[in-house]
Design an enzyme around this catalytic site. Structure first.
Site, PDB file in Angstrom:
ATOM      1  N   GLU A 196       0.864  -1.183   0.000  1.00 42.77           N
ATOM      2  CA  GLU A 196       0.000   0.000   0.000  1.00 42.77           C
ATOM      3  C   GLU A 196       0.909   1.245   0.000  1.00 42.77           C
ATOM      4  O   GLU A 196       1.954   1.255   0.684  1.00 42.77           O
ATOM      5  CB  GLU A 196      -0.830  -0.066   1.301  1.00 42.77           C
ATOM      6  CG  GLU A 196      -1.778   1.065   1.558  1.00 42.77           C
ATOM      7  CD  GLU A 196      -2.488   0.900   2.921  1.00 42.77           C
ATOM      8  OE1 GLU A 196      -2.029   0.067   3.755  1.00 42.77           O
ATOM      9  OE2 GLU A 196      -3.488   1.597   3.141  1.00 42.77           O
TER      10      GLU A 196
ATOM     11  N   LYS B 166      -9.641   1.974  -1.606  1.00 49.14           N
ATOM     12  CA  LYS B 166      -9.805   1.288  -0.306  1.00 49.14           C
ATOM     13  C   LYS B 166     -11.144   1.626   0.353  1.00 49.14           C
ATOM     14  O   LYS B 166     -11.436   2.797   0.636  1.00 49.14           O
ATOM     15  CB  LYS B 166      -8.641   1.678   0.607  1.00 49.14           C
ATOM     16  CG  LYS B 166      -8.572   0.924   1.916  1.00 49.14           C
ATOM     17  CD  LYS B 166      -7.288   1.303   2.668  1.00 49.14           C
ATOM     18  CE  LYS B 166      -7.087   0.522   3.942  1.00 49.14           C
ATOM     19  NZ  LYS B 166      -5.826   0.917   4.617  1.00 49.14           N
TER      20      LYS B 166
ATOM     21  N   CYS C 240      -4.910  -3.579   2.553  1.00 49.10           N
ATOM     22  CA  CYS C 240      -4.608  -3.625   3.982  1.00 49.10           C
ATOM     23  C   CYS C 240      -5.806  -3.978   4.868  1.00 49.10           C
ATOM     24  O   CYS C 240      -6.237  -5.109   4.888  1.00 49.10           O
ATOM     25  CB  CYS C 240      -3.922  -2.335   4.408  1.00 49.10           C
ATOM     26  SG  CYS C 240      -2.881  -2.609   5.869  1.00 49.10           S
TER      27      CYS C 240
ATOM     28  N   VAL D  57       0.453  -2.329  10.794  1.00 48.01           N
ATOM     29  CA  VAL D  57       1.131  -1.843  11.999  1.00 48.01           C
ATOM     30  C   VAL D  57       0.736  -2.636  13.253  1.00 48.01           C
ATOM     31  O   VAL D  57       1.298  -2.412  14.312  1.00 48.01           O
ATOM     32  CB  VAL D  57       0.862  -0.335  12.223  1.00 48.01           C
ATOM     33  CG1 VAL D  57       1.540   0.510  11.168  1.00 48.01           C
ATOM     34  CG2 VAL D  57      -0.631  -0.032  12.281  1.00 48.01           C
ATOM     35  N   MET D  58      -0.248  -3.513  13.135  1.00 49.44           N
ATOM     36  CA  MET D  58      -0.670  -4.314  14.295  1.00 49.44           C
ATOM     37  C   MET D  58      -0.139  -5.733  14.088  1.00 49.44           C
ATOM     38  O   MET D  58      -0.650  -6.476  13.243  1.00 49.44           O
ATOM     39  CB  MET D  58      -2.192  -4.286  14.442  1.00 49.44           C
ATOM     40  CG  MET D  58      -2.686  -2.861  14.632  1.00 49.44           C
ATOM     41  SD  MET D  58      -4.476  -2.738  14.801  1.00 49.44           S
ATOM     42  CE  MET D  58      -4.690  -3.272  16.489  1.00 49.44           C
TER      43      MET D  58
HETATM   44  C1  ACM Z   1      -3.844  -0.343   7.195  1.00 50.38           C
HETATM   45  O1  ACM Z   1      -4.963  -0.477   6.692  1.00 50.38           O
HETATM   46  N1  ACM Z   1      -2.888   0.368   6.616  1.00 50.38           N
HETATM   47  C2  ACM Z   1      -3.529  -1.016   8.464  1.00 50.38           C
END
Ligand code: ACM
Length: 279
Positions: free
Chosen positions: A51, A122, A155, A182-183
């Site tokens: 992304e 997205k 993502c 990030v998680m």
């Molecule tokens: C995300 O959607 N960049 C965690």
């Protein structure tokens, strides 16, 4: 005497890969060059990039985002991706901020040697993306790239089984999943389930590195992966470290939706019992 002929069915295999990189924020050309270097080391039919792979992720203001956003397909990032697809005779999926009218979407493009194949904006925005991007306004797309039908997620869409399911119901055999995770550990798990419950291949391309441009530190978690329709991880990147990795898959495996001889995971659905609230 008649010679016995052994007929060997030739199955068109497909080489799919992810590119895991650490983009430098705002250095679009340098980030594109880095991806081009990594791609040149191997051959794939389909490459998936992260992304927002060329801009970086943590925009401090809407103005900063607007300045880095590009029209699709006219902008330089899509043009460079198409040039790479032509040079290597492949398809690429990659994330970028798309400027359209007065909005900016967190988009992904699928490009090939003939140009832009499909775009996706997205749908499920994550965290501060909600303050910056317009939510996606297009259905989850599936496109035929010759060796397979490819569907797109970005993502955080991984958290919504309906998103991957809508791609599978449209015939996707491979789900391309550009990410900036990030998680730790979540998408590596959910994408195995998305692959298994839809009997499709998934390719998650995550980024690595740290961004701390707004007073908050974001650590991107790597571990990009390709998953088979039975949920097995075929190949996985390290948590830290840039890498382009390719694996050979047989897309025909994703056309067989059987879990047992008597269970087809798409045909067994009973949507009449799922209720209107699922919609
Ligand atoms: C995300 O959607 N960049 C965690």
């Amino acid at each position: 005497m008649v010679e016995e002929q052994v007929l060997v069915a030739t199955v068109p295999l497909m080489r799919v890969g992810y590119v895991q990189v650490a983009p430098e924020f705002g250095e679009v050309e340098r980030n594109l060059d880095r991806v081009a270097d990594l791609l040149a080391r191997d051959r794939a039919d389909l490459w998936v990039l992260p992304e927002l792979f060329a801009t970086g992720y943590q925009f401090a203001t809407a103005q900063e985002l607007a300045e880095l956003a590009e029209p699709v397909p006219e902008g330089p990032t899509t043009a460079r991706l198409i040039a790479l697809a032509r040079e290597s005779n492949c398809h690429l999926v990659a994330g970028l901020p798309e400027r359209a009218d007065k909005r900016v979407y967190n988009s992904a493009v699928l490009v090939g040697p003939s140009g832009l194949v499909v775009r996706y904006r997205k749908v499920h925005l994550f965290y501060e993306e909600k303050n910056l991007f317009a939510p996606g306004d297009l259905p989850f797309p599936v496109a035929d790239v010759g060796l397979a039908k490819v569907g797109l997620l970005v993502c955080y869409d991984h958290f919504f089984p309906e998103a991957a399911r809508s791609l599978a119901l449209q015939g996707a055999e491979v789900i391309a999943h550009p990410a900036n995770l990030v998680m730790p550990g979540l998408a590596q798990l959910t994408m195995r389930v998305r692959a298994m419950e839809n009997r499709v291949f998934t390719v998650t391309a995550n980024r690595i590195g740290v961004e701390a441009r707004t007073g908050e530190t974001l650590r991107f978690t790597g571990l990009s992966q390709v998953v088979a329709p039975n949920g097995d991880v075929l190949v996985q990147a390290p948590q830290d470290g840039e890498e382009a990795q390719v694996v050979e898959i047989d897309p025909a495996q994703a056309r067989d939706k059987h879990l047992t001889q008597l269970n087809d995971v798409l045909a067994d659905r009973r949507p009449e019992f799922y209720g209107r609230l699922v919609r």
